[in-house]
Design a protein around this motif. Structure first.
Motif, PDB file in Angstrom:
ATOM      1  N   VAL A  32      35.076  32.024  38.270  1.00 51.49           N
ATOM      2  CA  VAL A  32      36.255  32.894  38.265  1.00 51.49           C
ATOM      3  C   VAL A  32      35.831  34.358  38.151  1.00 51.49           C
ATOM      4  CG1 VAL A  32      38.319  33.549  36.956  1.00 51.49           C
ATOM      5  CG2 VAL A  32      37.841  31.145  37.419  1.00 51.49           C
ATOM      6  N   TRP A  33      34.891  34.660  37.253  1.00 49.67           N
ATOM      7  CA  TRP A  33      34.395  36.034  37.096  1.00 49.67           C
ATOM      8  C   TRP A  33      33.769  36.533  38.393  1.00 49.67           C
ATOM      9  CZ3 TRP A  33      35.656  39.695  34.000  1.00 49.67           C
ATOM     10  CH2 TRP A  33      36.081  39.416  32.699  1.00 49.67           C
ATOM     11  N   LEU A  35      34.284  35.413  41.496  1.00 52.19           N
ATOM     12  CA  LEU A  35      35.324  35.589  42.512  1.00 52.19           C
ATOM     13  C   LEU A  35      36.135  36.859  42.258  1.00 52.19           C
ATOM     14  CD1 LEU A  35      36.648  31.946  42.996  1.00 52.19           C
ATOM     15  CD2 LEU A  35      35.465  33.358  44.692  1.00 52.19           C
ATOM     16  N   LEU A  36      36.482  37.100  41.001  1.00 55.42           N
ATOM     17  CA  LEU A  36      37.229  38.306  40.647  1.00 55.42           C
ATOM     18  C   LEU A  36      36.423  39.558  40.989  1.00 55.42           C
ATOM     19  CD1 LEU A  36      39.804  39.444  39.387  1.00 55.42           C
ATOM     20  CD2 LEU A  36      38.676  39.311  37.161  1.00 55.42           C
ATOM     21  N   LEU A  37      35.144  39.519  40.697  1.00 55.14           N
ATOM     22  CA  LEU A  37      34.266  40.634  41.030  1.00 55.14           C
ATOM     23  C   LEU A  37      34.276  40.883  42.535  1.00 55.14           C
ATOM     24  CD1 LEU A  37      32.102  42.727  40.345  1.00 55.14           C
ATOM     25  CD2 LEU A  37      30.423  40.874  40.366  1.00 55.14           C
ATOM     26  N   VAL A  39      36.675  40.092  44.680  1.00 55.87           N
ATOM     27  CA  VAL A  39      37.993  40.610  45.079  1.00 55.87           C
ATOM     28  C   VAL A  39      38.099  42.100  44.761  1.00 55.87           C
ATOM     29  CG1 VAL A  39      40.476  40.503  44.567  1.00 55.87           C
ATOM     30  CG2 VAL A  39      39.186  38.397  44.936  1.00 55.87           C
ATOM     31  N   VAL A  40      37.700  42.488  43.561  1.00 58.35           N
ATOM     32  CA  VAL A  40      37.772  43.904  43.167  1.00 58.35           C
ATOM     33  C   VAL A  40      36.874  44.746  44.066  1.00 58.35           C
ATOM     34  CG1 VAL A  40      37.233  45.556  41.325  1.00 58.35           C
ATOM     35  CG2 VAL A  40      38.458  43.446  40.794  1.00 58.35           C
TER      36      VAL A  40
END
Length: 162
Positions: A32-33, A35-37, A39-40
């Protein structure tokens, strides 16, 4: 596989630590971290036209606790497909791509990236971190100076408020 198990200044193996956290049941949280990285970083690339490495490398070093060398190499791998496909399509549709300049610059970047990697890979991590940080500071200072209006009256007149 030179560089994959490269340690930090304290001699710890960060890629091993990252892999260990994934295999000890923290896999979902780590994914999740990551993937979030992504996306950002993708939003920043599309929004500001910046190279994703400016976002990815510091985030991988500080959030994922990767060694600077490992973060830079991983960033290069990450940026290969998405930069050329996602944001480029939108800018091309709006007529904002100079193909000739892009092709010539890309050829130069291939040669330059190879030369830069030959210098960076054997470099000590603390020196590499310092160079990366200095680049970010100089870039930020130059952008900040250009963002300030040259003459306040002219800037106000251009916005119609004076």
């Amino acid at each position: 596989m030179r560089g994959v198990a490269r340690g930090t200044d304290s001699g710890q193996n960060n890629s091993g630590r990252l892999l260990a956290s994934v295999t000890k049941g923290k896999c979902g949280v780590m994914i999740v971290w990551i993937l979030l990285l992504g996306v950002v970083a993708g939003i920043m690339v599309g929004l500001l036209g910046i190279g994703g490495g400016i976002v990815l490398v510091p985030a991988m070093v500080h959030l994922l606790r990767m060694d600077q060398h490992l973060a830079q190499g991983t960033s290069l791998f990450i940026l290969l497909p998405p930069i050329g496909l996602g944001a480029l399509r939108q800018y091309w549709k709006a007529g904002n791509v100079d193909w000739r300049a892009g092709i010539f610059c890309a050829a130069g970047m291939i040669a330059g990236a190879y030369a830069g990697s030959k210098i960076a890979v054997p470099m000590p991590t603390n020196i590499l971190k310092g160079l990366f940080g200095a680049f970010l500071i100089v870039s930020a200072a130059l952008l900040w100076c250009k963002a300030k209006p040259a003459h306040p009256v002219v800037a106000a007149r251009n916005t119609g408020s004076a």
